[in-house]
Design a protein around this motif. Structure first.
Motif: not given
Length: 172
Positions: A36-48
């Motif tokens: 679940h945390l990996a998903v939040f970090f991935f989404v944040a990075g994707f929208f960098f």
């Protein structure tokens, strides 16, 4: 950018966080904690936004305002309320001046808090640190002279960052 796939991913992650915190089944909790945390970090990075590679201080300032400042304000607020809650018999221990000073240091410099009311605020410094590491990774990838697409450069840099982080976790 409104992307239905990312909205679904965020929804699943949010439901997973609630499930992980509400369940009494340790297997479900362990499973949910794997992603679940990996998903939040991935989404944040994707929208960098690429503009932050050129203006990194703008990115850092934005993250400090959105993550560090609320964490510090909440942390100091909780420290100020601690002894009031002790006198109301909500907390078992009273903070001394030295403990209060250490709490201020921990919140502002170390970005940690032992206050019960801080709860999930640990996510703010974690996201701040991961965001800055991500910015460094994007900057390194953009400066590299490797003859390959930028996405491949980023993947290599981030695999390297994950390896370094994993080694640090093992030995710290």
């Amino acid at each position: 950018m409104n992307n239905q796939a990312f909205s679904i991913m965020k929804g699943i992650a949010i439901i997973s966080v609630v499930l992980g915190h509400c369940t009494t089944n340790s297997r479900i909790e362990a499973f949910v904690n794997q992603y679940h945390l990996a998903v939040f970090f991935f989404v944040a990075g994707f929208f960098f936004k690429e503009k932050y590679v050129v203006t990194p201080m703008d990115f850092i300032w934005k993250k400090v305002k959105r993550l560090y400042v609320p964490f510090v304000v909440a942390g100091i607020g909780c420290l100020l309320l601690h002894n009031i809650f002790y006198h109301l018999n909500i907390y078992d221990t009273e903070l001394t001046i030295a403990q209060f000073g250490k709490g201020i240091f921990d919140v502002t410099i170390r970005m940690v808090s032992n206050e019960l009311l801080m709860g999930a605020m640990w996510f703010c410094p974690a996201m701040l640190i991961v965001s800055i590491i991500g910015l460094v990774g994007f900057k390194i990838a953009s400066l590299s002279t490797w003859n390959m697409p930028l996405i491949n450069k980023r993947a290599i840099v981030f695999v390297f960052i994950v390896i370094i982080g994993s080694v640090c976790i093992l030995f710290i």
